[in-house]
Design an enzyme around this catalytic site. Structure first.
Site, short mmCIF file in Angstrom:
data_model
loop_
_atom_site.label_atom_id
_atom_site.label_comp_id
_atom_site.label_asym_id
_atom_site.label_seq_id
_atom_site.Cartn_x
_atom_site.Cartn_y
_atom_site.Cartn_z
N HIS A 123 -37.17 -35.42 -59.13
CA HIS A 123 -36.02 -36.33 -59.00
C HIS A 123 -35.81 -36.97 -60.36
O HIS A 123 -36.79 -37.31 -61.03
CB HIS A 123 -36.27 -37.51 -58.07
CG HIS A 123 -36.79 -37.18 -56.73
ND1 HIS A 123 -35.98 -37.11 -55.63
CD2 HIS A 123 -38.04 -36.95 -56.28
CE1 HIS A 123 -36.72 -36.86 -54.57
NE2 HIS A 123 -37.97 -36.76 -54.93
N ARG B 291 -28.58 -49.12 -48.64
CA ARG B 291 -29.92 -49.55 -48.24
C ARG B 291 -29.85 -50.94 -47.67
O ARG B 291 -29.18 -51.81 -48.22
CB ARG B 291 -30.86 -49.51 -49.46
CG ARG B 291 -31.03 -48.09 -49.96
CD ARG B 291 -32.02 -48.01 -51.07
NE ARG B 291 -32.04 -46.63 -51.59
CZ ARG B 291 -32.69 -46.26 -52.67
NH1 ARG B 291 -33.42 -47.13 -53.33
NH2 ARG B 291 -32.65 -45.01 -53.07
N CYS C 111 -31.31 -37.11 -51.89
CA CYS C 111 -32.21 -35.96 -52.01
C CYS C 111 -32.10 -34.93 -50.87
O CYS C 111 -32.00 -33.73 -51.15
CB CYS C 111 -33.65 -36.40 -52.13
SG CYS C 111 -33.90 -37.98 -52.93
N GLN D 116 -26.18 -43.92 -57.28
CA GLN D 116 -27.26 -43.39 -58.10
C GLN D 116 -26.72 -42.25 -58.93
O GLN D 116 -25.97 -41.42 -58.42
CB GLN D 116 -28.35 -42.81 -57.19
CG GLN D 116 -29.28 -43.83 -56.61
CD GLN D 116 -30.44 -43.13 -55.90
OE1 GLN D 116 -30.23 -42.17 -55.15
NE2 GLN D 116 -31.64 -43.60 -56.14
N HIS E 117 -31.65 -33.47 -59.19
CA HIS E 117 -32.88 -32.82 -58.75
C HIS E 117 -33.03 -31.51 -59.49
O HIS E 117 -32.09 -30.74 -59.55
CB HIS E 117 -32.84 -32.61 -57.22
CG HIS E 117 -32.83 -33.90 -56.48
ND1 HIS E 117 -31.66 -34.51 -56.09
CD2 HIS E 117 -33.83 -34.74 -56.12
CE1 HIS E 117 -31.96 -35.67 -55.50
NE2 HIS E 117 -33.26 -35.83 -55.51
N ASP F 289 -27.91 -39.35 -59.73
CA ASP F 289 -29.05 -38.62 -59.22
C ASP F 289 -29.05 -37.18 -59.73
O ASP F 289 -27.99 -36.59 -59.91
CB ASP F 289 -28.92 -38.58 -57.68
CG ASP F 289 -30.25 -38.69 -57.01
OD1 ASP F 289 -31.27 -38.59 -57.69
OD2 ASP F 289 -30.25 -38.88 -55.78
N LYS G 68 -44.93 -40.03 -61.82
CA LYS G 68 -43.60 -40.25 -62.41
C LYS G 68 -43.68 -40.95 -63.75
O LYS G 68 -44.68 -41.58 -64.10
CB LYS G 68 -42.75 -41.10 -61.47
CG LYS G 68 -43.33 -42.48 -61.23
CD LYS G 68 -42.39 -43.36 -60.42
CE LYS G 68 -43.07 -44.70 -60.15
NZ LYS G 68 -42.21 -45.68 -59.54
ZN LIG Z 1 -34.12 -37.60 -55.17
#
Ligand SMILES: [Zn+2]
Ligand SMILES: [Zn+2]
Length: 599
Positions: free
Chosen positions: A472, A320, A291, A338, A342, A340, A426
């Site tokens: 996200h 992680r 992000c 991910q 945005h 991902d 979410k």
């Molecule tokens: Zn994100």
């Protein structure tokens, strides 16, 4: 992976079965030393008992122990409770050192694990038949209430007395017990299926991936076939995003401490990150999330209301620091990719964007055959509004939009209060696999925190600066995890479009090798993945091996097929579809791949 919620039958049933197990083992192994055996949940409806025995138990001992347990059950002894004095208890268990130690602990104000607790002044036992055990209960009324066909011993493993390494190693016998025989059978079937489908085992058998100690726990190596499946998943993802109005971005694996200070990760998420690396008087951190990079791309130039919405997408690999005890194959790893994205938009675009991303998510999952999503809407805990970033108005608008979008698309969902993270509400989309297990997949999540921290703005129609809304979003969630889910859901027999090898061509004899190569060539030219099995093996062995490798089609070619320019089609399910001409087979394969279906 979180298994479906099931109701557990009573604790008393499991507890009583553990006592019957202890009696049976004591009868079969005179001189057995008994430790303890509470019910537990490592296995569903599980129970266990720890023993110190003259020899090591193996599963071959289970039938005899189970027979003895059934006899005790059929004799229908009552479970009797009584309170005994300390000295009497010491006499009763004079030849049972673990029980004596437990008595001392109870008297000395410690529990069975040796932890402090209020000291007892009396000791209770339960007795069935000739067997008496230190126990607080509760139990069933009689041994006959245990279903004689509803229990099974599952395994035996080592366990330290009181869970401490300096103590003797005991043998822990695990079992499961169900009110009805059918429930036990169903449970045992599922357990066997889960083992057969375990992606770690199939990943090795099908040569898809490995996790090697030289690399480190939770860091997977994808072998050629596994990497090919991954590439196909990524290609499909890119194709859909290109068509779906997303812009691709690409960002580095590390960033300076200032970045993670701005994003708040170093303050709030530090224990989930790998430690920093010192470079040129600065600390660099592996990214736990993509992000912050996307925020910088957004505010790298002035944005106008006319530029919005902007949708940045990236297959970003993040790292992680998960505790090693929680790692499990590809389901929980320390490095994963991910998918991902945005989304940045104006308030007036929010509803349309949420509608769009929700449809996008669902149709994406449907392409993998997951057409019955389980949806959760996580909102604030109304009791503690101070816990959350962002204004009251923002939260109300975001929660309303997510709910309206779900309702507008007639999607059933569960609203969970207090489950929202601090920065925004979410939608979580779970999918059910072939065994009915729920897996968390896609997420659509508002964020009122990062746009603030990175001071994201756009120039509105009014010529003033405004803060965009930011969401996200991930579809697969993690490529590695979704890959594992697909392997387990399909028991390794991936749909044809994802199968690393779609067809194996098996010549009946070496004389048919040239024709086999010709068939492979035509399939490759049509864009399919085919291999010729050139080994000096019998035809049936080659068919069996291809089936073990879960290859969708086996194409047997002999003289007859060669003359007719055809192939004889066998499926991995062992179905024999007979001879067809090659061009007909190619057409069929194309249809199956385009429909993303199984066969
Ligand atoms: Zn994100
Ligand atoms: Zn007990």
């Amino acid at each position: 992976m979180s298994p479906v919620n099931r109701e557990y039958p009573s604790y008393a049933l499991r507890h009583s079965t553990a006592h019957v197990l202890a009696q049976a083992v004591e009868e079969i192994f005179p001189g057995a030393k008994l430790a303890w055996g509470p019910p537990h949940d490592r296995f569903e409806n599980g129970f266990y008992y720890d023993f110190d025995l003259p020899r090591a138990l193996t599963p071959e001992d289970f039938p005899e122990i189970e027979d003895r347990m059934r006899r005790i059950i059929r004799e229908d002894h009552p479970f009797r409770f009584r309170v005994v004095g300390v000295e009497e208890a010491r006499e009763l268990f004079a030849d049972q050192p673990y029980k004596l130690e437990t008595i001392d602990n109870l008297m000395g104000g410690r529990d069975e694990y040796g932890e402090d607790r209020p000291g007892d002044t009396a000791i209770s036992t339960y007795t069935q038949d000739s067997f008496e055990d230190l126990c607080l209960g509760p139990h069933l009324g009689r041994t006959g209430e245990i279903p004689a066909d509803g229990f099974k011993l599952l395994d035996v493993s080592g366990a330290y007395w009181r869970g401490r390494e300096e103590n003797p190693m005991l043998q822990r016998v695990h079992g499961t017990v169900w009110p009805k025989e059918e429930e036990l059978d169903l449970y045992l079937w599922r357990r066997e299926e889960e083992e057969k489908r375990d992606h770690r085992r199939l990943g090795a058998e099908l040569d898809l991936f490995s996790i090697r100690p030289e690399v480190g726990p939770g860091l997977a190596l994808f072998h050629p076939k596994g990497a090919l499946v991954r590439v196909l998943m990524e290609d499909y993802w890119r194709e859909r995003h290109r068509a779906g109005g997303y812009d691709f971005v690409a960002t580095p694996h590390v960033g300076r401490s200032i970045l993670w200070e701005t994003s708040g990760h170093l303050k709030w998420y530090r224990e989930g990150m790998y430690p920093g690396v010192a470079v040129e008087d600065d600390q660099y951190y592996l990214k736990p999330m993509n992000c912050p990079f996307h925020m910088l791309i957004f505010n790298g130039r002035p944005r106008s209301y006319r530029d919005l919405p902007l949708r940045f997408a990236e297959l970003g690999t993040v790292y992680r620091y998960e505790p090693s005890g929680t790692l499990r194959g590809l389901l929980r790893v320390r490095g994963f990719t991910q998918d991902d994205a945005h989304i940045f938009c104006r308030p007036d675009q929010m509803r349309a964007e949420i509608d769009r991303v929700l449809e996008f998510c669902l149709s994406f999952l449907a392409a993998f055959g997951f057409t019955e999503p389980e949806i959760e809407l996580s909102v604030r805990d109304p009791e503690t509004p101070e816990k959350y970033a962002g204004s009251e108005a923002d939260w109300e608008m975001a929660e309303w939009t997510l709910a309206a979008s779900l309702e507008g698309q007639d999607l059933p969902y569960e609203r969970v209060e207090g489950e929202a993270v601090f920065y925004g509400p979410k939608i979580d989309i779970g999918i059910l696999d072939a065994l009915g297990r729920r897996w968390q997949a896609s997420t659509i999540q508002f964020d009122f925190n990062l746009p603030e921290r990175f001071d994201l703005t756009y120039v509105g129609e009014d010529n003033k600066l405004h803060r965009p809304y930011m969401v996200h979003r991930a579809l697969y969630g993690s490529i590695e995890r979704f890959f594992a889910l697909l392997i387990e859901h399909h028991a390794g027999a991936l749909p044809v479009w994802l199968a690393p090898v779609q067809a194996v061509i098996i010549p009946v004899s070496d004389r048919n090798l040239d024709y086999a190569d010709e068939v492979a060539g035509e399939l490759a030219a049509a864009g399919f993945r085919a291999e010729v099995d050139r080994r000096q093996e019998r035809m049936n062995a080659k068919i069996r091996d291809a089936q073990m490798q879960k290859v969708p089609y086996m194409l047997v070619v002999g003289n007859r097929e060669e003359e007719a320019h055809g192939v004889s089609v066998r499926l991995r399910t062992n179905e024999n579809q007979g001879m067809t001409d090659l061009s007909g087979f190619v057409d069929r394969l194309r249809e199956v791949v385009e429909a993303k279906s199984g066969l």
